[in-house]
Design a protein around this motif. Structure first.
Motif, PDB file in Angstrom:
ATOM      1  N   GLY A 184       5.488  -1.266   8.176  1.00  0.00           N
ATOM      2  CA  GLY A 184       4.391  -1.879   7.445  1.00  0.00           C
ATOM      3  C   GLY A 184       4.785  -3.138   6.711  1.00  0.00           C
ATOM      4  O   GLY A 184       3.974  -3.708   5.969  1.00  0.00           O
ATOM      5  N   ARG A 185       6.016  -3.627   6.927  1.00  0.00           N
ATOM      6  CA  ARG A 185       6.476  -4.841   6.254  1.00  0.00           C
ATOM      7  C   ARG A 185       5.655  -6.047   6.701  1.00  0.00           C
ATOM      8  O   ARG A 185       5.195  -6.122   7.848  1.00  0.00           O
ATOM      9  N   THR A 186       5.500  -6.997   5.812  1.00  0.00           N
ATOM     10  CA  THR A 186       4.687  -8.171   6.096  1.00  0.00           C
ATOM     11  C   THR A 186       5.520  -9.448   6.177  1.00  0.00           C
ATOM     12  O   THR A 186       4.962 -10.547   6.181  1.00  0.00           O
ATOM     13  N   TYR A 225      -2.126   5.675  10.866  1.00  0.00           N
ATOM     14  CA  TYR A 225      -3.342   6.473  11.058  1.00  0.00           C
ATOM     15  C   TYR A 225      -4.533   5.534  10.968  1.00  0.00           C
ATOM     16  O   TYR A 225      -4.905   5.098   9.887  1.00  0.00           O
ATOM     17  N   ARG A 226      -5.123   5.219  12.120  1.00  0.00           N
ATOM     18  CA  ARG A 226      -6.197   4.234  12.137  1.00  0.00           C
ATOM     19  C   ARG A 226      -7.339   4.700  13.038  1.00  0.00           C
ATOM     20  O   ARG A 226      -7.152   5.536  13.921  1.00  0.00           O
ATOM     21  N   ASP A 227      -8.490   4.182  12.806  1.00  0.00           N
ATOM     22  CA  ASP A 227      -9.723   4.317  13.587  1.00  0.00           C
ATOM     23  C   ASP A 227      -9.816   5.631  14.368  1.00  0.00           C
ATOM     24  O   ASP A 227      -9.963   6.696  13.783  1.00  0.00           O
ATOM     25  N   ASN A 256       4.439   9.264   4.193  1.00  0.00           N
ATOM     26  CA  ASN A 256       5.029   8.968   5.497  1.00  0.00           C
ATOM     27  C   ASN A 256       3.995   8.645   6.574  1.00  0.00           C
ATOM     28  O   ASN A 256       4.280   8.742   7.767  1.00  0.00           O
ATOM     29  N   ILE A 257       2.785   8.285   6.154  1.00  0.00           N
ATOM     30  CA  ILE A 257       1.815   7.695   7.059  1.00  0.00           C
ATOM     31  C   ILE A 257       1.312   6.406   6.412  1.00  0.00           C
ATOM     32  O   ILE A 257       1.525   6.180   5.215  1.00  0.00           O
ATOM     33  N   ARG A 258       0.669   5.573   7.198  1.00  0.00           N
ATOM     34  CA  ARG A 258       0.142   4.331   6.659  1.00  0.00           C
ATOM     35  C   ARG A 258      -1.200   4.036   7.314  1.00  0.00           C
ATOM     36  O   ARG A 258      -1.547   4.618   8.346  1.00  0.00           O
ATOM     37  N   PHE A 259      -1.933   3.105   6.717  1.00  0.00           N
ATOM     38  CA  PHE A 259      -3.195   2.649   7.267  1.00  0.00           C
ATOM     39  C   PHE A 259      -3.096   1.165   7.587  1.00  0.00           C
ATOM     40  O   PHE A 259      -2.196   0.483   7.112  1.00  0.00           O
TER      41      PHE A 259
END
Length: 261
Positions: free
Chosen positions: A37-39, A227-229, A252-255
């Motif tokens: 998830g790093r930007t 975890y998306r759509d 330990n999950i991300r959106f």
């Protein structure tokens, strides 16, 4: 030509098959920051969603697998993957849409249990059962679309075949493939003989063998599954809302991007 990808990603596999069918050379790279998830870094600069695949063609960076396929088809029109007839094109795109949404979500959910051990005991059994039942529905739908033709596009391999290939192959890997000898199973056997597909599936197989070692990274927080759509919808509607809540509690999950404050 650079393709940011992960060999297990159905979306990346679809793009690799298309590039190989057209004879377009490319370098495949697994981003170092994938799953974090790093930007920062070139991957996030190319795609703020930090999702694979991303195609970098000189100064042009393209994300979203369907958009990439469209770019590839227009940039390298021969051999064509989309048919000329508008109705046949719509047929191919609808087939891809169902595979990218409903089918991918079922496969992803099954992998959450098999590889990442998000649930155990009765809950795991229930989720696996839901995935198996839904896979049968999706494969029945695909079988009707294939009919008696050798390929989803009719006489020749095309766009829809590239889209279906990674999804059905993963079902086979999970032991949820179509009945032996069925038209869909015979299609899969023909598919595996194409050099573009054989190379892509070999990369999938090699990566799948390493998943047991990588799974702990995604449950301890070193990496976080997105975890998306349709994926999130699948987990909730199939009875796994506790899996989502546990992932939120454990971090330990991300959106998807953009992140909430």
């Amino acid at each position: 030509m650079l393709l940011y990808e992960h060999p297990l990603s159905s979306y990346a596999q679809k793009v690799k098959i298309a590039l190989r069918e057209k004879g377009v050379p490319f370098e495949a790279e697994l981003p170092e920051s994938f799953g974090t998830g790093r930007t920062d870094g070139p991957f996030a600069a190319a795609n703020p969603r930090a999702e694979v695949p991303v195609l970098v063609d000189g100064e042009v960076a393209i994300f979203e697998s369907t958009v990439i396929l469209e770019y590839v088809e227009e940039r390298w029109p021969e051999p064509p993957l989309l048919p000329r007839d508008p109705a046949a094109r719509a047929f191919a795109r609808m087939t891809e849409e169902v595979c990218d949404t409903q089918y991918e979500a079922v496969n992803w959910g099954f992998g959450e249990i098999l590889w990442f051990r998000r649930a155990t005991g009765a809950l795991a059994d229930h989720l696996r059962g839901q995935a198996a039942a839904q896979t049968r529905v999706l494969q029945d739908w695909l079988a009707r679309r294939l009919g008696d033709a050798p390929w989803f596009g009719g006489a020749g391999f095309g766009w829809a075949d590239a889209a279906v290939a990674p999804l059905l192959n993963r079902s086979v890997h999970y032991g949820l493939g179509p009945p032996p000898g069925s038209p869909l199973a015979l299609w899969h056997a023909r598919l595996r003989e194409r050099p573009s597909v054989a190379a892509t599936f070999a990369e999938f197989d090699a990566a799948a063998e390493r998943m047991a070692q990588a799974a702990d990274l995604y449950t301890t927080g070193g990496r976080r599954r997105e975890y998306r759509d349709h994926r999130l919808e699948w987990m909730v509607k199939s009875g796994g809302v506790e899996v989502v809540l546990a992932g939120l509690r454990d971090g330990n999950i991300r959106f998807p991007w953009p992140d909430a404050d």
